[in-house]
Design an enzyme around this catalytic site. Structure first.
Site, PDB file in Angstrom:
ATOM      1  N   SER A 131      49.420  44.091  45.399  1.00 41.04           N
ATOM      2  CA  SER A 131      48.159  44.623  44.898  1.00 41.04           C
ATOM      3  C   SER A 131      47.082  44.450  45.956  1.00 41.04           C
ATOM      4  CB  SER A 131      47.741  43.884  43.624  1.00 41.04           C
ATOM      5  OG  SER A 131      47.363  42.542  43.928  1.00 41.04           O
ATOM      6  N   LYS A 132      45.878  44.927  45.632  1.00 40.27           N
ATOM      7  CA  LYS A 132      44.758  44.827  46.568  1.00 40.27           C
ATOM      8  C   LYS A 132      44.442  43.383  46.921  1.00 40.27           C
ATOM      9  CE  LYS A 132      42.527  49.165  45.210  1.00 40.27           C
ATOM     10  NZ  LYS A 132      41.333  49.802  44.600  1.00 40.27           N
ATOM     11  N   ARG A 133      44.784  42.464  46.028  1.00 42.77           N
ATOM     12  CA  ARG A 133      44.533  41.042  46.307  1.00 42.77           C
ATOM     13  C   ARG A 133      45.347  40.554  47.499  1.00 42.77           C
ATOM     14  NH1 ARG A 133      44.763  41.162  40.750  1.00 42.77           N
ATOM     15  NH2 ARG A 133      46.939  40.523  40.766  1.00 42.77           N
ATOM     16  N   ASP A 134      46.416  41.283  47.826  1.00 43.44           N
ATOM     17  CA  ASP A 134      47.261  40.892  48.954  1.00 43.44           C
ATOM     18  C   ASP A 134      46.755  41.453  50.281  1.00 43.44           C
ATOM     19  OD1 ASP A 134      49.383  39.493  47.429  1.00 43.44           O
ATOM     20  OD2 ASP A 134      49.674  41.470  46.541  1.00 43.44           O
ATOM     21  N   GLY A 135      45.595  42.073  50.251  1.00 41.92           N
ATOM     22  CA  GLY A 135      45.021  42.620  51.483  1.00 41.92           C
ATOM     23  C   GLY A 135      45.252  44.114  51.586  1.00 41.92           C
TER      24      GLY A 135
END
Length: 478
Positions: A249-253
């Site tokens: 997800s976006k949390r992973d960069g």
């Protein structure tokens, strides 16, 4: 049978790597069977859809080389088809108008929650009489359109990746909303309904998508049947996971294709990596694939059921294999935008022939295209930044005299070449009675600021062409 597949991104964000990987699998399957790869933009979410996201999706697919055969088709331009299909289901008694208010639905869910039951609609308005409907409308209630689901039905399909799948009608949450409420009678049709209408209209033979869509498949199969259409085959591909095993997800960069492009990955390297995210070739040792080569081998028998972990090291390695095989002129074209973004200017001798020499010098050391910015910084700045090792080298005994001898020798050279540069080094070793290693390390430290780096002689020649070698040697002495 002529294979027809589709990729159907929603323009509520940039092209995500998960969507792009799904596009890759669709493209490979279509090309393997000589079929059609169709692009459909699912832009019915009017509040979140943006033209700039559509542009990003189209440019990202083109950059990756995933050229579509038909489309792009926009759902927002096809609303008449969906409403006609809703009317058909209403006329056949397969769908109905439901006047349940949001407050009543909330109360229903709370009661089910108190009884530890899964939330589901209780189909309370499935069999309203004309008088009951008229009464609700007299109250000012508007109606959503619900599709009737038989709780006793078992929905079975053979998934091309996961084998036989089975879903009970009673697990689908009650009769399904297929269109929102509207004063006009039929409001905005919803996702599960419109994709079925589109797939029927576009004659899609295989629906290839991520496993997070499995829960939609049983509902959609019922809709295909209700609309009298042939049910396509389904293939639900594994999700892309982060290193902790959760969905990427976006949390992973970085997750959007345009971000990967900005990070200096090549389209060929990235699409090769995505091909291997969940699929393996018959020859398990083969890892370098063009799209055309992968299409010849691609089958769902070799697509994994388990999620595919994203591996940055593997992506970097694959990308480097492509970078190292790009011809110098093309690689120069690719690197210029990265240099421009860094603020480097191409004047003072730094024109095309010089740039291609620079590219030849650093190409073998590149992993990502953006690496060229740091590697070539010393060629675009007047002064060098000394590293700790470079500074220590210049402070050694005899270095200043050695560098002064190099300057003196340069003044007697009309034009520096690789041969004459080697002769100067030999001459200085003899004159100063020092080891060649000291001359080479000191020359490199003075010219580049470090004792490590690309080929010294070629670096010296490049700096000499733009008049930076003597000033740097003098700066090191002073």
């Amino acid at each position: 049978m002529s294979v027809r597949v589709r990729i159907a991104p929603s323009p509520t964000g940039n092209l995500h790597i998960g969507t792009a990987r799904t596009a890759v699998f669709n493209y490979l399957f279509a090309r393997h069977h000589g079929g059609k790869f169709i692009l459909r933009i699912e832009d019915t979410d009017l509040e979140r859809s943006r033209p700039e996201y559509t542009d990003n999706i189209l440019s990202g697919l083109r950059w990756l080389g995933l050229n579509w055969d038909e489309g792009p088709f926009f759902q927002s331009q096809r609303l008449h088809l969906y409403r006609e299909a809703v009317e058909k289901l209403l006329e056949q008694g397969l769908a109905y108008r439901c006047y349940t208010t949001s407050e009543e639905l909330d109360a229903l869910r709370e009661a089910q929650k108190a009884r530890n039951e899964a939330p589901r609609y209780d189909n309370r308005h499935r069999n309203l009489t004309p008088e009951q409907r008229a009464a609700f409308e007299a109250e000012g209630r508007s109606a959503v359109i619900r599709f009737k689901i038989d709780d006793g039905r078992e929905i079975v399909w053979n998934d091309l990746v996961r084998g036989q799948m089975s879903w009970r009608g009673s697990d689908l949450g009650g009769d399904m909303v297929i269109a929102r409420a509207s004063a006009e009678g039929i409001g905005q049709p919803l996702y599960n309904f419109v994709v079925v209408v589109d797939d029927i209209d576009m004659q899609i033979t295989h629906v290839i998508r991520g496993e997070d869509h499995i829960a939609n498949t049983a509902k959609q199969i019922l809709l295909y049947e209700a609309l009298g259409a042939k049910i396509p085959e389904f293939a639900h591909t594994p999700l892309i996971l982060n290193q902790e095993g959760r969905k990427l997800s976006k949390r992973d960069g970085v997750t959007s294709i345009s971000d990967f492009e900005k990070m200096g990955f090549t389209a060929e390297g990235l699409v090769n990596y995505m091909t291997l995210l969940g699929w393996s070739a018959p020859d398990s040792t083969q890892e370098i694939f063009t799209l055309e080569a992968a299409a010849k081998e691609f089958t769902f028998e070799r697509v994994n059921k388990a999620g595919a972990k994203f591996d940055w090291d593997k992506l970097d390695w694959l990308n480097s294999q492509y970078v190292h095989n790009i011809p110098v002129d093309k690689l120069t074209d690719l690197l210029i935008p990265f240099w421009e973004t860094a603020g480097y200017t191409f004047s003072g001798g730094r024109e095309r022939p010089w740039l291609e020499q620079l590219v030849s010098l650093i190409a073998a050391s590149l992993t990502r295209l953006v690496d060229a910015v740091a590697m070539s910084k010393m060629f675009f700045t007047d002064a060098v930044e000394l590293t700790e090792e470079g500074s220590a080298q210049l402070q050694q005994e005899g270095v200043k005299a050695t560098l002064q001898s190099i300057i003196t020798a340069l003044e007697n050279q009309s034009e520096l070449s690789a041969d004459s540069a080697q002769e100067i080094i030999k001459q200085v070793v003899k004159e100063q009675k020092v080891k060649k290693g000291l001359v080479m390390r000191s020359l490199r430290a003075a010219l580049t600021g470090d004792v490590h780096g690309p080929d010294l002689i070629q670096s010296w020649l490049l700096l000499n062409q733009i008049g930076l070698d003597k000033p740097r040697l003098n700066q090191a002495i002073n």
